[in-house]
Each structure stands twice: as structure tokens, then as C-alpha cells.
Design an enzyme around this catalytic site. Structure first.
Site, mmCIF file in Angstrom:
data_model
loop_
_atom_site.group_PDB
_atom_site.id
_atom_site.type_symbol
_atom_site.label_atom_id
_atom_site.label_comp_id
_atom_site.label_asym_id
_atom_site.label_seq_id
_atom_site.Cartn_x
_atom_site.Cartn_y
_atom_site.Cartn_z
ATOM 1 C CG ASN A 116 39.842 44.778 41.896
ATOM 2 O OD1 ASN A 116 38.902 44.918 42.762
ATOM 3 N ND2 ASN A 116 39.886 45.532 41.040
ATOM 4 C CD GLU A 176 41.263 43.202 35.136
ATOM 5 O OE1 GLU A 176 42.014 42.783 34.135
ATOM 6 O OE2 GLU A 176 40.391 43.846 35.388
ATOM 7 C CD GLU A 213 38.009 47.855 38.570
ATOM 8 O OE1 GLU A 213 37.456 47.896 37.541
ATOM 9 O OE2 GLU A 213 38.890 47.384 39.114
ATOM 10 C CG HIS A 229 33.413 46.320 35.236
ATOM 11 N ND1 HIS A 229 33.226 47.793 35.161
ATOM 12 C CD2 HIS A 229 34.477 45.941 35.466
ATOM 13 C CE1 HIS A 229 34.488 48.149 35.608
ATOM 14 N NE2 HIS A 229 35.270 47.271 35.618
ATOM 15 C CG ASP A 270 30.755 50.101 34.950
ATOM 16 O OD1 ASP A 270 30.470 48.786 34.593
ATOM 17 O OD2 ASP A 270 31.971 50.569 34.582
#
Length: 446
Positions: free
Chosen positions: A196, A155, A260, A232, A262
Site C-alpha cells: 500500500n 509506504e 484511503e 489522497h 479523500d
């Protein structure tokens, strides 16, 4: 070494034992086996303290890659300067090695979950750079040869694509990223090293900023091996440009991965919402499968009981493929269906036409149409041809296209694998040429 031997044996077994091609059989197959058949991994983040009982059994059976959710973050492993606690990280790595799973190290440098002594310290640029590279050397060095992918810097960007003014960005500027990657390469030369970030999944300002950053780093010789897209996502909002975005990064010469995943919804979950979530998970998996350099997909926790979403987004949740009781949700079926194996057609039951639809100096667009000339549906297809004048494919759609020298191979995606008797599918691509752009050798299908 044991983990790599187990993984190699699993791949060999998959190669020697054809997977069933019926939807029911694919739904019952372990997700990790389905992913490995495509040359991808399917991973999950885990919590070390829960790696027992049914949770551990599912993590081992369904996933071939593991990411420690918190156990490798700086605040977890070095809470006070020079004092390390490797308990949780060691447990995750040992679990993965015992079950033939890859490990994604997460994360070496991040502005969040830093120990207070780092975040609140007053550092000169040289002091902070040394602290950072020493931390990387200690952690990456401890697991040298045991980590497949490291999220080296996590990030680093603001929403507009500019550098985040974290303690690292504000003190060291963009140079901290290059320094971190070089330190990680020195500590573990075999690991794949990734940038990332979140909200870079679609084409837009932040992903453009990441794209420009990766280009700058590569131009400086920084050892960036891959880019991770956290994904996400919100129900019904899988970016339409996800595949194209992954592809443009891959064309820089780096791997890409969904790291990651979801997909959250407003609670309560309903049949309609769960059906949409199933479709969304399938869409993300298909985007990865469509890009040759997409290494794999990791879900950020596989059970709703272990999800971060409710704590950060009140009133939302149900974001993972399994419910709180470890029962599979429709999303799990969506993943399985996207990864389902297919049977290639018998020879002589398909025909191919190739046409250049647009051409300009140095470039062209072409369309290939594949027709089922048989009397039964085709389940899976491959088209091959050879270019006579050095043409190169640069971008493809509705197919996975690879080129080795003059030889091109184009294969189906999950959504267009089946062609009914008398039916057809079309795919296209952009390419480059110099001198002339003659048609290829007659494309053949199988």
C-alpha cells in the site's frame, strides 16, 4: 463466522431483489448495496472510540468494509516491547463482524507511528528482522481468519520510486518486504496480502517503482495478492491515467484497490467546489469499476469531523462524503451515481460492428461499435463474441472486458451505459494473436 454469514445473506438478498434503476432510487439505496451489486466493496476507515450513535449507524448502513484508522498500527498495539493493547483493534473487528462487514487490517509494517523502542533502537539486521516477523506473527495471528485484506507493508517507496530508507529499508534493504509478506502468509493463510502506498495513483516515477517492485516480488514467489492505491487526492486533480495504472498492475496477476480515498479542497467549501468533488469521487469509483480486478474502494473517513486533512494541510479540508454533522454531501451522490444499477436492453434492439483498426506481428487493436436500433434509450448493455484462433484481449477502454477461454464479454461503464434511440457507443481494446487473426463469431448484444 457470524460476519461471513451476515455478508453472505446480504449478497443473496441483493441477488434476489433487483435494485431500482432510477437515479433517485439509486441515490437513496445504501452505498454498500450498490457496490455489492457490482461485485465490489465500499469501505471506510473508522475511529474505534466513535463507534456509537449516528456515526456507528452510518458506518454500518452505508459501508460493507471497515479499516481501523489507527488501532492496528504498531505503536497502538505494542507500545512497549512484548506488551500488547488490542482494545481498539478488537472493537473495530467486533463491530465489523456484527454488521456483516469485511475488515482491512492496517497496517503491519510502516515506518511511521512506530513505538519509540522500535524506531530508536540500535538493531542488527537479524534482530530487526526477528522483531518485525514476531510482531506480524502476533498481530496477524491474533486475527487469523477474521481479516479479509492486510496492508502488510505500507509506504515503502520514496517519491522517485526508490526504496524508502526507513529503519526497515536502511537496515534490511528491500528484503524486509518479502520477509514481511511471508510472515503474514504464515500467520494468516486466508487473508489477502497487499502493498500500500500514496502518490502511486497516476502513471509516473513512483508508480513505476511500485510496478517494478511488485514484478520483482512475484518473480521471487513472494505472496503479494494485491496493491493498494491510497488516493489522497486534491480537488479537480483525479489522475487521467488512474484507470490505466490500475489495469497495468492487475495484468501482473494481482488485485488492486483504492484504499484511503479523500479529496481535499481549500476552505471554505462552496457549491462549485462541492460539485467538482462530486464529479471527482464519481471518477475514482468508475475507474475501479472499469478494472475487473479492482476489489473495492475505501474512503479515509466518511465524515469531515473525522478527517485527518485539516491537521496536516492547514486551510484545507471538507474531503469526505459526509459533513461534520453526518449529513451527506454531493460527493456521496457522486459515489451513488457511479454505482447506480442499470437495466440491460431488450433483445433485438441493438446491432454490433467489429473492426480491426491496427495490426502488427503478434498484436492488434480493434474497435467495437454498438448501435441502439430501437425507439427508446438503452440503459445498460453487454456484447459477447468468441474468438476462433486463440486471440487474447490484453487491455480495453470504454468497457469492462473479461475473457474465459475463447469467450469474451464486454459490458458498459457508468458513463456510457445509456444509449439514446438511434445513438451509438464505441469501445476498443488491444489483443494478441499468433498464426492468424480472423474475425470473431458475429458479436451479439443484450
Amino acid at each position: 463466522m457470524l460476519r461471513r454469514l451476515i455478508a453472505a445473506a446480504a449478497v443473496l438478498a441483493a441477488a434476489l431483489t433487483p435494485l431500482a434503476t432510477t437515479p433517485a432510487a439509486a441515490a437513496d439505496a445504501p452505498l454498500r448495496d450498490l457496490a455489492e451489486a457490482h461485485g465490489r466493496y465500499l469501505g471506510t476507515a473508522v475511529t474505534a472510540g466513535r463507534l456509537t450513535g449516528g456515526y456507528a449507524d452510518l458506518a454500518a448502513a452505508q459501508f460493507d468494509a471497515i479499516t481501523p484508522g489507527n488501532e492496528m498500527k504498531w505503536g497502538s498495539v505494542e507500545p512497549t516491547r512484548g506488551t500488547y493493547d488490542w482494545t481498539g483493534a478488537d472493537r473495530v473487528v467486533a463491530f465489523a463482524e456484527a454488521h456483516g462487514q469485511q475488515v482491512r487490517g492496517h497496517t503491519l509494517v510502516w515506518h511511521s507511528q512506530l513505538p519509540g523502542w522500535v524506531a530508536n533502537g540500535t538493531w542488527t539486521a537479524d534482530q530487526l528482522r526477528t522483531l518485525m516477523t514476531d510482531h506480524i506473527a502476533a498481530e496477524a495471528g491474533r486475527y487469523k481468519g477474521r481479516i479479509d485484506h492486510w496492508d502488510v507493508v505500507n509506504e515503502p517507496l520514496n517519491e522517485d520510486g526508490t526504496l524508502r530508507q526507513s529503519v526497515f529499508g536502511a537496515t534490511l534493504g528491500e528484503s524486509y518486504i518479502a520477509d514481511a509478506f511471508r510472515a503474514a502468509r504464515a500467520a494468516d493463510p486466508a487473508a489477502k496480502l497487499y502493498l500500500n502506498d500514496y502518490s502511486t495513483d497516476a502513471l509516473g516515477a513512483k508508480s513505476d517503482g511500485m510496478y517494478a517492485l511488485v514484478k520483482r516480488l512475484l518473480a521471487q514467489g513472494v505472496p503479494v495478492d494485491g496493491v493498494g492505491f491510497q488516493a489522497h487526492l486534491v480537488l479537480g486533480q483525479v489522475p487521467a491515467s488512474l484507470e490505466a495504472n490500475l489495469r497495468r498492475f492487475a495484468e501482473l496477476g494481482v488485485d488492486v484497490a483504492i484504499t484511503e480515498l479523500d479529496i481535499r479542497m481549500t476552505l471554505p467549501a462552496t457549491e462549485v467546489k462541492l460539485a467538482q468533488q462530486k464529479a471527482d469521487y464519481g471518477s475514482v469509483l468508475r475507474a475501479c469499476l472499469a478494472v475487473t480486478r479492482c476489489a473495492g474502494v475505501t474512503v479515509w473517513g466518511f465524515t469531515d469531523a473525522d478527517s485527518w486533512i485539516p491537521d496536516f494541510f492547514p486551510g484545507q479540508g471538507a474531503a469526505t462524503p459526509y459533513d461534520e454533522n453526518l449529513a451527506p454531501k454531493p460527493a456521496r451522490a457522486g459515489i451513488a451515481e457511479a454505482l447506480a444499477p442499470v437495466t440491460p436492453p431488450a433483445p433485438g434492439v441493438c446491432s454490433v460492428t467489429y473492426a480491426v483498426t491496427s495490426q502488427w506481428t503478434g498484436g492488434f487493436t480493434a474497435q467495437v461499435t454498438l448501435r441502439n436500433t430501437g425507439t427508446t434509450p438503452l440503459n445498460g448493455w453487454t456484447v459477447r463474441w468468441s474468438y476462433p484462433a486463440g486471440q487474447r484481449i490484453t487491455q480495453a477502454w470504454n468497457t469492462t472486458a473479461t475473457q474465459t477461454g475463447t469467450e469474451v464479454t464486454a459490458t458498459h461503464l457508468s458513463y456510457n451505459a445509456t444509449i439514446p434511440a438511434g445513438g451509438s457507443v464505441a469501445f476498443g481494446f488491444n489483443g494478441t494473436w499468433s498464426g492468424t487473426n480472423p474475425p470473431p463469431t458475429a458479436p451479439v448484444c443484450s
